[in-house]
Design a protein around this motif. Structure first.
Motif, short mmCIF file in Angstrom:
data_model
loop_
_atom_site.label_atom_id
_atom_site.label_comp_id
_atom_site.label_asym_id
_atom_site.label_seq_id
_atom_site.Cartn_x
_atom_site.Cartn_y
_atom_site.Cartn_z
N ILE A 99 -0.15 -3.67 -0.95
CA ILE A 99 -1.08 -2.42 -0.25
C ILE A 99 -0.23 -2.32 1.36
N PRO A 100 0.44 -0.84 1.29
CA PRO A 100 0.90 -0.47 2.50
C PRO A 100 0.10 -0.24 3.68
N ASP A 101 -0.66 -1.28 4.10
CA ASP A 101 -1.49 -0.73 5.25
C ASP A 101 -1.80 -2.00 6.01
N THR A 102 -2.80 -2.17 7.06
CA THR A 102 -3.15 -2.99 7.89
C THR A 102 -4.48 -3.89 7.20
N HIS A 103 -5.12 -3.12 6.42
CA HIS A 103 -6.43 -3.48 5.98
C HIS A 103 -6.60 -2.95 4.59
N CYS A 104 -7.66 -3.29 3.91
CA CYS A 104 -7.67 -2.89 2.50
C CYS A 104 -8.60 -1.43 2.28
N THR A 105 -7.69 -0.42 2.38
CA THR A 105 -8.25 0.74 2.13
C THR A 105 -8.55 1.04 0.80
N HIS A 106 -9.86 1.83 0.56
CA HIS A 106 -10.02 2.32 -0.91
C HIS A 106 -9.17 2.89 -1.55
#
Length: 332
Positions: free
Chosen positions: A194-201
């Motif tokens: 996941i290319p983010d700092t948190h789990c985005t939908h």
């Protein structure tokens, strides 16, 4: 079946090997890998400074608001009850994402359990909807206080405030639940990155190897029919408020009455403008760098929890006076 270019695009920025990142086919991933801010890994430590500052400000500010309202009997009014709901919502929203983000930045702790990922996604989505609903409730409070001041205490008695708060929370919980249920049922393939700092939908759904259009359509429904409707209700309330204000006889009365709404208006702008900008950038900014998407998405979620206590602390006289009394230990 069409392969997901999203997974391939971000795969090169991960420092893990193919075997370590679990990139072989699977249908039930035990963990996801959060990249943090792709392309800016070398700057993670430096980026943690403003984000940590925002988090500390949000925690201290919102707890201060709750403490002041609890300690000051003169603040036992609907406006301040809704403000306490807003403070609690901001605390949950910021705590749902910041600790994990900082663990990525400071300790390179990128793994997150599949269930924990869905839980984080649920809380962030849920309390974003809850915050929108609370802002609508606060707009209704300002409408009644200015347009029907004699009925304010009876219309917004404590039981009614409690019912409004419960309705707002239930609405958020029920509307966001389908996100989690749909996301849990999809089979996942090729990547758990996941290319983010948190789990985005959006990021999690893009990793699924199934037709996920229903998730996209439901996301648009919540965006336009829930937050869009909330914005319309707020606008209608303030149209009536402005009509009542401009019917007052003097300019001083205009300014004094409008001043009671200024904090709420600032909170509305702090919540909706960054969120709307982030949504539009994500959906229509195909040429925008990925790290910019991630930064804007994080900032849009952190701006309201950080600014709301500052806004109300500075612009609300009763809270400002109580704060001065706390620090000076003198009667004002």
């Amino acid at each position: 079946m069409q392969k997901t270019p999203f997974c391939l695009r971000v795969g090169h920025v991960l420092s893990y090997s193919m075997s370590d990142s679990n990139t072989t086919d699977f249908t039930n991933p035990s963990t996801f890998i959060l990249l943090g801010i792709p392309g800016l890994e070398a700057a993670h430590v430096w980026l943690s400074i403003p984000f940590c500052t925002m988090y500390v400000t949000a925690i201290l500010g919102n707890f201060t608001i709750l403490f002041i309202v609890k300690r000051e009997p003169s603040l036992r009014a609907p406006m301040y009850y809704f403000l306490c709901m807003l403070a609690i919502t901001d605390l949950v929203l910021s705590t749902s994402m910041l600790p994990k983000m900082l663990s990525i930045f400071w300790f390179n702790s990128r793994e997150i359990d599949f269930s924990a990922c869905l839980t984080q996604m649920y809380f962030i989505r849920c309390f974003s909807v809850v915050e929108s609903g609370i802002l609508v409730a606060m707009a209704f409070d300002r409408y009644v206080a200015i347009c029907n001041p004699l009925r304010h205490s009876t219309t917004l008695a404590n039981p009614m405030v409690a019912k409004i708060g419960l309705t707002v929370v239930l609405r958020g919980g029920m509307l966001v639940m389908p996100y989690t249920l749909l996301t849990r049922q999809w089979p996942y393939c090729k990547s758990n990155i996941i290319p983010d700092t948190h789990c985005t939908h959006i990021a999690v759904v893009k990793l699924a190897c199934a037709d996920t259009h229903i998730s996209s359509y439901y996301g648009l429904f919540v965006l336009f029919c829930v937050k869009g409707l909330d914005m319309v209700l707020i606008a209608v309330s303030y149209i009536q408020v402005l009509r009542a204000i401009f019917s007052l006889p003097t300019r001083d009365a205009h300014l004094k009455t409008f001043g009671t709404c200024s904090s709420h208006i600032c909170s509305i702008l702090a919540f909706y403008i960054p969120g709307l900008f982030s949504s539009l950038t994500y959906r229509f900014g195909q040429n925008v760098p990925l790290h910019f998407h991630v930064l804007i998405g994080n900032v849009s979620l952190l701006v309201p929890p950080t600014l709301n206590p500052i806004i109300y602390g500075v612009r609300t006289k009763q809270i400002r006076d109580r704060l001065l009394r706390l620090f000076t230990h003198k009667d004002i």
